[in-house]
Design an enzyme around this catalytic site. Structure first.
Site, short mmCIF file in Angstrom:
data_model
loop_
_atom_site.label_atom_id
_atom_site.label_comp_id
_atom_site.label_asym_id
_atom_site.label_seq_id
_atom_site.Cartn_x
_atom_site.Cartn_y
_atom_site.Cartn_z
N VAL A 145 3.28 14.00 -1.93
CA VAL A 145 3.56 15.01 -1.04
C VAL A 145 4.80 15.12 -1.05
O VAL A 145 5.78 14.78 -0.33
CB VAL A 145 3.18 14.80 0.28
CG1 VAL A 145 1.51 15.21 0.36
CG2 VAL A 145 3.20 13.20 0.48
N HIS A 146 5.56 15.35 -2.42
CA HIS A 146 7.10 15.43 -2.69
C HIS A 146 7.97 15.77 -1.40
O HIS A 146 8.78 15.12 -1.12
CB HIS A 146 7.50 16.03 -3.89
CG HIS A 146 6.80 15.97 -5.26
ND1 HIS A 146 7.03 14.88 -6.08
CD2 HIS A 146 5.65 16.46 -5.49
CE1 HIS A 146 5.99 14.52 -6.90
NE2 HIS A 146 5.50 15.71 -6.87
#
Length: 322
Positions: free
Chosen positions: A241-242
């Protein structure tokens, strides 16, 4: 309210998580969302951003569309193999239609007006290509002091995910990224791949999100294509979930540990195009060589309490009070 925040984004599954993270946090004053080309074309990123806000019942937040292409060279390719045909695993249409119309102005105009109206410095979280932010700084230099800091998801110190050298957001517009990171107008915090990959969440985390309520279930439903890609990349069933990691730092400064370093972006046409080069050598060594000794310095995120961060993300996306 708490942190005054604007998100500049190209949704994208992890962008959707990041927008929801801010939209659902009661200690965030989400002033606006601006969109940019990137994972999919601008029309799709704009539609996706508006629908995620509608999912979170945040039709009070204005959305303006920005750059449809990079500053100089055309974008070589999008990220549909990672994010799906529409940017959200083909499931954008399952999200609610927004009640609020798209702003009639462009993204840079909305950014400028929100900064001008703010009574305190505003944090901007650019989590896509940096084209809108470079254009803002070029067109409105007097507004730089209205920006508290930029918390940027981008770059990779040890290599990239789109090429051997470059991370997707920076690679999509290296000239814009260089202008922002090396320009010195605004304090920057860079959240690179090196850390975001370590913050990956697994299938059990996604299961807890899906069970948390309607919003969590809807977010989890956007992940199949993204999950398939990252399960191959990570070697276990999970996703990275950059962008939500960067927005977590924007919301709660210090949740990520940072170190200062000059950062430059490779803008050549060769195999290193889009590489982010952070000079983290000892100062004495840099002084005796041709290191990037001159300012500005970027705060580069290098570590965090991984489980603490994952719980922070899950709690906010599940709608728990701050």
């Amino acid at each position: 309210m708490g942190t005054k925040l604007i998100i500049d984004t190209d949704p994208g599954v992890d962008d959707a998580f990041a927008i929801a993270l801010a939209a659902l946090s009661d200690d965030v004053d989400l002033l606006g969302v601006t969109t940019v080309f990137g994972n999919v074309p601008l029309t799709a990123t704009t539609r996706n951003a508006r629908r995620v806000l509608a999912l979170c019942k945040r039709d009070d937040v204005p959305v303006a569309a920005g750059a449809a292409r990079p500053l100089v060279h055309p974008q070589p390719r999008e990220a549909r193999p990672v994010h799906g045909s529409d940017g959200l695993s083909g499931r954008s249409a399952a999200l609610p239609e927004p009640a609020r119309e798209l702003e009639p102005t462009d993204a840079v105009t909305l950014l400028a007006s929100l900064l001008e109206a703010a009574d305190e410095p505003v944090t901007i979280a650019p989590i896509g290509p940096l084209t809108n932010i470079a254009a803002l700084l070029a067109a409105h230099p007097a507004l730089a002091d209205r920006i508290g800091r930029l918390v940027i998801m981008g770059g990779g110190l040890a290599g990239g995910n789109t090429t051997a050298a470059a991370e997707f957001n920076v690679w999509s517009d290296p000239e814009a990224a260089h202008r922002v990171l090396a320009g010195g107008e605004v304090p920057c915090t860079l959240v690179p791949l090196d850390l975001t990959h370590r913050c990956a969440v697994d299938a059990a985390w996604l299961g807890r999100l899906a069970a948390s309520g309607p919003v969590g279930a809807a977010l989890d439903a956007l992940t199949p294509d993204y999950l398939a890609h990252y399960s191959r990349t990570l070697g276990f069933e999970g996703i990275v979930v950059h962008d939500a990691v960067a927005v977590a730092e924007a919301i709660r400064p210090g949740i990520l540990r940072t170190v200062p370093a000059p950062v430059r972006v490779e803008c050549s046409a060769g195999p290193g195009r889009g590489a982010t080069i952070a000079d983290r050598r000892p100062q004495a060594q840099k002084a005796d060589t041709d290191g990037l000794t001159g300012g500005p310095f970027t705060q580069v995120a290098v570590d965090t309490d991984l489980e603490g961060l994952r719980e922070f993300l899950l709690g906010r996306l599940a709608g728990r009070p701050a």
